[in-house]
Structures are given as C-alpha cells and as structure tokens.
Write a protein that holds these residues in place. Structure first.
Motif, PDB file in Angstrom:
ATOM      1  N   ILE A 162       0.837  -1.201   0.000  1.00  0.00           N
ATOM      2  CA  ILE A 162       0.000   0.000   0.000  1.00  0.00           C
ATOM      3  C   ILE A 162       0.874   1.253   0.000  1.00  0.00           C
ATOM      4  O   ILE A 162       0.699   2.152  -0.816  1.00  0.00           O
ATOM      5  CB  ILE A 162      -0.953   0.004   1.215  1.00  0.00           C
ATOM      6  CG1 ILE A 162      -1.923  -1.176   1.102  1.00  0.00           C
ATOM      7  CG2 ILE A 162      -1.695   1.328   1.337  1.00  0.00           C
ATOM      8  CD1 ILE A 162      -2.712  -1.456   2.347  1.00  0.00           C
ATOM      9  N   TRP A 196      -0.943   6.182  -4.748  1.00  0.00           N
ATOM     10  CA  TRP A 196      -2.266   5.827  -5.265  1.00  0.00           C
ATOM     11  C   TRP A 196      -2.954   6.994  -5.959  1.00  0.00           C
ATOM     12  O   TRP A 196      -3.698   6.781  -6.909  1.00  0.00           O
ATOM     13  CB  TRP A 196      -3.125   5.234  -4.148  1.00  0.00           C
ATOM     14  CG  TRP A 196      -2.575   3.910  -3.751  1.00  0.00           C
ATOM     15  CD1 TRP A 196      -1.817   3.609  -2.655  1.00  0.00           C
ATOM     16  CD2 TRP A 196      -2.680   2.696  -4.498  1.00  0.00           C
ATOM     17  NE1 TRP A 196      -1.443   2.285  -2.681  1.00  0.00           N
ATOM     18  CE2 TRP A 196      -1.959   1.704  -3.786  1.00  0.00           C
ATOM     19  CE3 TRP A 196      -3.288   2.352  -5.695  1.00  0.00           C
ATOM     20  CZ2 TRP A 196      -1.863   0.392  -4.242  1.00  0.00           C
ATOM     21  CZ3 TRP A 196      -3.193   1.044  -6.145  1.00  0.00           C
ATOM     22  CH2 TRP A 196      -2.480   0.082  -5.419  1.00  0.00           C
ATOM     23  N   VAL A 222      -1.650   6.856  -9.393  1.00  0.00           N
ATOM     24  CA  VAL A 222      -2.237   5.725 -10.118  1.00  0.00           C
ATOM     25  C   VAL A 222      -3.631   6.097 -10.614  1.00  0.00           C
ATOM     26  O   VAL A 222      -3.973   5.869 -11.770  1.00  0.00           O
ATOM     27  CB  VAL A 222      -2.302   4.465  -9.226  1.00  0.00           C
ATOM     28  CG1 VAL A 222      -3.148   3.370  -9.865  1.00  0.00           C
ATOM     29  CG2 VAL A 222      -0.910   3.947  -8.916  1.00  0.00           C
ATOM     30  N   ILE A 274     -10.589   1.913  -4.139  1.00  0.00           N
ATOM     31  CA  ILE A 274      -9.168   1.644  -3.889  1.00  0.00           C
ATOM     32  C   ILE A 274      -8.768   2.154  -2.512  1.00  0.00           C
ATOM     33  O   ILE A 274      -8.088   1.454  -1.750  1.00  0.00           O
ATOM     34  CB  ILE A 274      -8.283   2.261  -4.997  1.00  0.00           C
ATOM     35  CG1 ILE A 274      -8.444   1.444  -6.284  1.00  0.00           C
ATOM     36  CG2 ILE A 274      -6.815   2.310  -4.563  1.00  0.00           C
ATOM     37  CD1 ILE A 274      -7.748   2.032  -7.494  1.00  0.00           C
ATOM     38  N   TYR A 275      -9.209   3.366  -2.173  1.00  0.00           N
ATOM     39  CA  TYR A 275      -8.881   3.900  -0.846  1.00  0.00           C
ATOM     40  C   TYR A 275      -9.511   3.046   0.256  1.00  0.00           C
ATOM     41  O   TYR A 275      -8.889   2.800   1.294  1.00  0.00           O
ATOM     42  CB  TYR A 275      -9.312   5.360  -0.723  1.00  0.00           C
ATOM     43  CG  TYR A 275      -8.455   6.298  -1.556  1.00  0.00           C
ATOM     44  CD1 TYR A 275      -7.062   6.222  -1.520  1.00  0.00           C
ATOM     45  CD2 TYR A 275      -9.031   7.246  -2.382  1.00  0.00           C
ATOM     46  CE1 TYR A 275      -6.275   7.076  -2.288  1.00  0.00           C
ATOM     47  CE2 TYR A 275      -8.250   8.101  -3.147  1.00  0.00           C
ATOM     48  CZ  TYR A 275      -6.871   8.016  -3.097  1.00  0.00           C
ATOM     49  OH  TYR A 275      -6.101   8.854  -3.850  1.00  0.00           O
ATOM     50  N   ASN A 299      -7.400  -0.032   0.572  1.00  0.00           N
ATOM     51  CA  ASN A 299      -6.155   0.273   1.273  1.00  0.00           C
ATOM     52  C   ASN A 299      -6.365   0.457   2.778  1.00  0.00           C
ATOM     53  O   ASN A 299      -5.454   0.216   3.557  1.00  0.00           O
ATOM     54  CB  ASN A 299      -5.505   1.527   0.692  1.00  0.00           C
ATOM     55  CG  ASN A 299      -4.966   1.288  -0.704  1.00  0.00           C
ATOM     56  OD1 ASN A 299      -4.817   0.157  -1.145  1.00  0.00           O
ATOM     57  ND2 ASN A 299      -4.676   2.368  -1.408  1.00  0.00           N
ATOM     58  N   LEU A 332      -8.016  -5.482  -6.651  1.00  0.00           N
ATOM     59  CA  LEU A 332      -7.574  -4.326  -7.446  1.00  0.00           C
ATOM     60  C   LEU A 332      -7.939  -4.486  -8.917  1.00  0.00           C
ATOM     61  O   LEU A 332      -8.383  -3.531  -9.556  1.00  0.00           O
ATOM     62  CB  LEU A 332      -6.062  -4.126  -7.307  1.00  0.00           C
ATOM     63  CG  LEU A 332      -5.589  -3.378  -6.084  1.00  0.00           C
ATOM     64  CD1 LEU A 332      -4.071  -3.415  -5.979  1.00  0.00           C
ATOM     65  CD2 LEU A 332      -6.089  -1.943  -6.087  1.00  0.00           C
TER      66      LEU A 332
END
Length: 140
Positions: free
Chosen positions: A31, A36, A39, A53-54, A57, A85
């Motif tokens: 992570i 991110w 990304v 995604i957050y 994570n 993912l």
C-alpha cells in the motif's frame, strides 16, 4: 520435561508471530510503496473506483484486524488484494498498473519472492556454489 515443552511452545508462538508480522509488513508495503493518487490520475479512474481503492487500502489498518482474516493462511493476502484491485480497475487498466509499478510481473510473485529473503535456507546457496565450483562441470 514440562519446562522443555513450555519453552518449545513459547518459542513456536514467537516465531509464528514474527512470521505473521513479516507478511503484514509486506501487506503494508504493498500500500505505502505506491502513490495511489498518481495511479488514479494516470489510469483515469472514476471517483467510485478511487473510493474503492482507498477503502481497500484502509481495510486492515492494524495488524490485529489483518491477522484475524489471514491467521491460518498469511500468503492469501497477496492474491486477495490484487484480485480485488483488478476487479476495481478493470482488466486493461490493471495491466497498465501492473506494467508500470511491477514491471509486468505479477505483484503476488513479487511479494512471494521477497518473503524468502534472509530465511533459514538461504545459506544453501553458498553450499551449492561451492559444490558447483569443486565439481567444475556445473552439475548438482
């Protein structure tokens, strides 16, 4: 005899905890080693994808929450995380992510390779090299 058994149990418990924490450290690095926000911008992900995604994570903020899920199979986090993912990003964008951040390698394999560094069998490499050198023909 009881003291010996108790000592063995304590040592086993600490070594298991140490091994589990190594897996958790790999999980946290998977992570923290990636930017991110970059990304999400580079892959032009939607706000929904970014939020997912957050959330992924932030799923296991501490060792105890991670360990409750992966205590019996700590290797499983790698596959779980990268399958999730890929689901969030979509296959094409996931491939772009993988190529940029993992040089085209499967992230699961990257972390599997790292987990064996400095382990108890690493000393065997030296013996194999010595054996090859003495033998001269490269056969084991």
């Amino acid at each position: 005899m009881k003291k010996l058994l108790l000592t063995a149990m304590i040592v086993g418990t600490f070594s298991l905890t140490y091994a589990q924490s190594d897996y958790y450290n790999d999980y946290r690095r998977s992570i923290s080693d990636v930017n991110w926000a970059s990304v999400i911008t580079d892959l032009v992900l939607s706000q929904t994808q970014a939020n997912q995604i957050y959330a992924l994570n932030d799923r296991y903020n501490d060792y105890n929450s991670w360990n409750r899920v992966y205590v019996s199979n700590p290797d499983r986090w790698r596959n779980d995380r990268y399958v999730e993912l890929e689901r969030i990003m979509g296959h094409d964008k996931y491939l772009k992510f993988k190529n940029k951040y993992y040089k085209g390698q499967n992230p699961v394999a990257v972390y599997n390779r790292n987990k064996n560094n400095d382990k108890r069998y690493k000393h065997m490499d030296k013996k194999v090299k010595v054996y090859k050198h003495k033998n001269g023909n490269g056969h084991r």
